[in-house]
Write a protein that holds these residues in place. Sequence first.
Motif, PDB file in Angstrom:
ATOM      1  N   LYS A  97       0.671  -1.076   0.119  1.00 32.67           N
ATOM      2  CA  LYS A  97      -0.161  -0.047   0.024  1.00 32.67           C
ATOM      3  C   LYS A  97       0.952   1.386   0.069  1.00 32.67           C
ATOM      4  O   LYS A  97       0.509   2.194  -0.793  1.00 32.67           O
ATOM      5  CB  LYS A  97      -0.938  -0.155   1.135  1.00 32.67           C
ATOM      6  CG  LYS A  97      -2.020  -0.947   0.958  1.00 32.67           C
ATOM      7  CD  LYS A  97      -2.863  -1.173   2.483  1.00 32.67           C
ATOM      8  CE  LYS A  97      -3.597   0.104   2.794  1.00 32.67           C
ATOM      9  NZ  LYS A  97      -4.504  -0.167   4.001  1.00 32.67           N
ATOM     10  N   GLN A  98       2.169   1.168   0.600  1.00 41.35           N
ATOM     11  CA  GLN A  98       2.740   2.345   0.669  1.00 41.35           C
ATOM     12  C   GLN A  98       3.477   2.609  -0.564  1.00 41.35           C
ATOM     13  O   GLN A  98       3.799   3.845  -0.949  1.00 41.35           O
ATOM     14  CB  GLN A  98       4.001   2.266   1.912  1.00 41.35           C
ATOM     15  CG  GLN A  98       4.609   3.394   2.409  1.00 41.35           C
ATOM     16  CD  GLN A  98       3.678   4.771   3.017  1.00 41.35           C
ATOM     17  OE1 GLN A  98       3.013   4.299   3.757  1.00 41.35           O
ATOM     18  NE2 GLN A  98       3.740   5.848   2.266  1.00 41.35           N
ATOM     19  N   HIS A 112      -8.047   7.896  -0.774  1.00 39.82           N
ATOM     20  CA  HIS A 112      -6.950   8.605  -0.269  1.00 39.82           C
ATOM     21  C   HIS A 112      -5.876   8.846  -1.197  1.00 39.82           C
ATOM     22  O   HIS A 112      -5.287   9.881  -1.468  1.00 39.82           O
ATOM     23  CB  HIS A 112      -6.446   8.002   1.092  1.00 39.82           C
ATOM     24  CG  HIS A 112      -7.750   8.183   2.158  1.00 39.82           C
ATOM     25  ND1 HIS A 112      -8.243   9.257   2.459  1.00 39.82           N
ATOM     26  CD2 HIS A 112      -7.838   7.244   3.015  1.00 39.82           C
ATOM     27  CE1 HIS A 112      -9.069   9.163   3.466  1.00 39.82           C
ATOM     28  NE2 HIS A 112      -8.919   7.900   3.806  1.00 39.82           N
ATOM     29  N   VAL A 113      -5.402   7.872  -1.992  1.00 39.06           N
ATOM     30  CA  VAL A 113      -4.405   7.783  -2.856  1.00 39.06           C
ATOM     31  C   VAL A 113      -4.806   8.736  -4.036  1.00 39.06           C
ATOM     32  O   VAL A 113      -3.873   9.576  -4.341  1.00 39.06           O
ATOM     33  CB  VAL A 113      -4.237   6.102  -3.263  1.00 39.06           C
ATOM     34  CG1 VAL A 113      -3.347   6.362  -4.598  1.00 39.06           C
ATOM     35  CG2 VAL A 113      -3.538   5.327  -2.249  1.00 39.06           C
ATOM     36  N   LEU A 115       1.080   4.022  -2.912  1.00 42.22           N
ATOM     37  CA  LEU A 115       0.782   5.629  -2.802  1.00 42.22           C
ATOM     38  C   LEU A 115       2.133   6.343  -3.110  1.00 42.22           C
ATOM     39  O   LEU A 115       2.177   7.266  -3.869  1.00 42.22           O
ATOM     40  CB  LEU A 115       0.491   6.010  -1.287  1.00 42.22           C
ATOM     41  CG  LEU A 115       0.852   7.478  -1.129  1.00 42.22           C
ATOM     42  CD1 LEU A 115      -0.518   8.055  -1.608  1.00 42.22           C
ATOM     43  CD2 LEU A 115       0.504   7.405   0.814  1.00 42.22           C
ATOM     44  N   LYS A 128      -4.631  12.347  -2.975  1.00 38.37           N
ATOM     45  CA  LYS A 128      -3.463  12.894  -2.656  1.00 38.37           C
ATOM     46  C   LYS A 128      -2.607  13.175  -4.158  1.00 38.37           C
ATOM     47  O   LYS A 128      -1.673  13.930  -4.673  1.00 38.37           O
ATOM     48  CB  LYS A 128      -2.431  12.066  -1.802  1.00 38.37           C
ATOM     49  CG  LYS A 128      -3.054  12.238  -0.359  1.00 38.37           C
ATOM     50  CD  LYS A 128      -2.170  11.349   0.296  1.00 38.37           C
ATOM     51  CE  LYS A 128      -2.790  11.438   1.892  1.00 38.37           C
ATOM     52  NZ  LYS A 128      -1.981  10.406   2.842  1.00 38.37           N
ATOM     53  N   TRP A 129      -2.722  11.844  -5.108  1.00 43.33           N
ATOM     54  CA  TRP A 129      -2.138  12.088  -6.350  1.00 43.33           C
ATOM     55  C   TRP A 129      -2.728  13.445  -7.126  1.00 43.33           C
ATOM     56  O   TRP A 129      -1.764  13.952  -7.649  1.00 43.33           O
ATOM     57  CB  TRP A 129      -2.851  10.798  -7.014  1.00 43.33           C
ATOM     58  CG  TRP A 129      -1.768  10.467  -8.269  1.00 43.33           C
ATOM     59  CD1 TRP A 129      -0.690  10.966  -8.662  1.00 43.33           C
ATOM     60  CD2 TRP A 129      -2.155   9.341  -9.370  1.00 43.33           C
ATOM     61  NE1 TRP A 129      -0.205  10.354  -9.914  1.00 43.33           N
ATOM     62  CE2 TRP A 129      -1.041   9.361 -10.153  1.00 43.33           C
ATOM     63  CE3 TRP A 129      -3.111   8.500  -9.196  1.00 43.33           C
ATOM     64  CZ2 TRP A 129      -1.220   8.536 -11.288  1.00 43.33           C
ATOM     65  CZ3 TRP A 129      -3.120   7.438 -10.349  1.00 43.33           C
ATOM     66  CH2 TRP A 129      -2.119   7.422 -11.260  1.00 43.33           C
TER      67      TRP A 129
END
Length: 296
Positions: A78-79, A137-138, A82, A141-142
């Motif tokens: 997941k990190q 959320h990804v 992102l 932020k992208w």
Amino acid sequence: MNILLTGGTGFVGQALSAYLHTRNDHTYILTRSPENHKNTNQSTFISYQYPPEELPVIHAVINLAGESLFGYWSEKKKQAILNSRIQTTERLIAFIKRLPTLPDVFISGSAVGYYGISEDLMFSENTSESGDDFLSHVTSKWEKTASQAEDLGIRTLYTRFGIVLGKDGALPFMSLPVKLFAGGKIGNGEQWLSWIHIEDAVKLIVFCLDHPKISGPVNVTAPHPKQNKAFMKILAKVLKRPYWLPVPSPFIFIAAGEMSQLITKGQYVIPKKALDHQFSFAFPYLEEALKNIYRS
């Protein structure tokens, strides 16, 4: 046009490059390993260390890079999902700032996951709030990172992709149970799948390049989403396989972890901007899209 492209070696990126070349556009593909690729008359592979001032005038930048969503979603995975999107976009913005002439347009990838998950809501580009799950959320932020291009005065678009159907990508994974004669709905089958044929996805990106009045989020989806139960039934019909064995959601979760939400959850997304600007879909309906893919 001279077009700077990230993610040019991926599923959508390769198809997009091939189509751009039919228009005699030249793609400058940013990659970590340009030495592993062969330049052609219409494609040049460069690294982020390439001096921007040595490039010709870049008319457009398209950002499609990012870690694949497929694979078990451990915290590390997941990190990586992102970080790959945020860090690549930040590096690309820094590269753009060093160009002698800023491009006219910046198209940055995103996904319909931005809207979150729902079985009863309909989403369009007019939907202003993002969802509250991991993919929301990804993508949020992208897009925020990509908006730095807008701050530079560049026309900026956020292409929110649905499930892109083609010989690569998600479709081989989705069709495997059907091909093994174990096809059926997944979970309750009520989840919406907002999909698009690879040909329409590519042409819609180029349509956005060519239409300066289009900016902001653009849903890259076909106009007729399908619920999973209908999607799988049509897929089984096209592949001439039975449609009979439901796959329980817990089984998918055990096999794929949190990534299972890509299969067991979804959202109904309308490509309002494409329709408002009279974009012509070659494959607006699922059955014709699947027949084309498996026939070609």
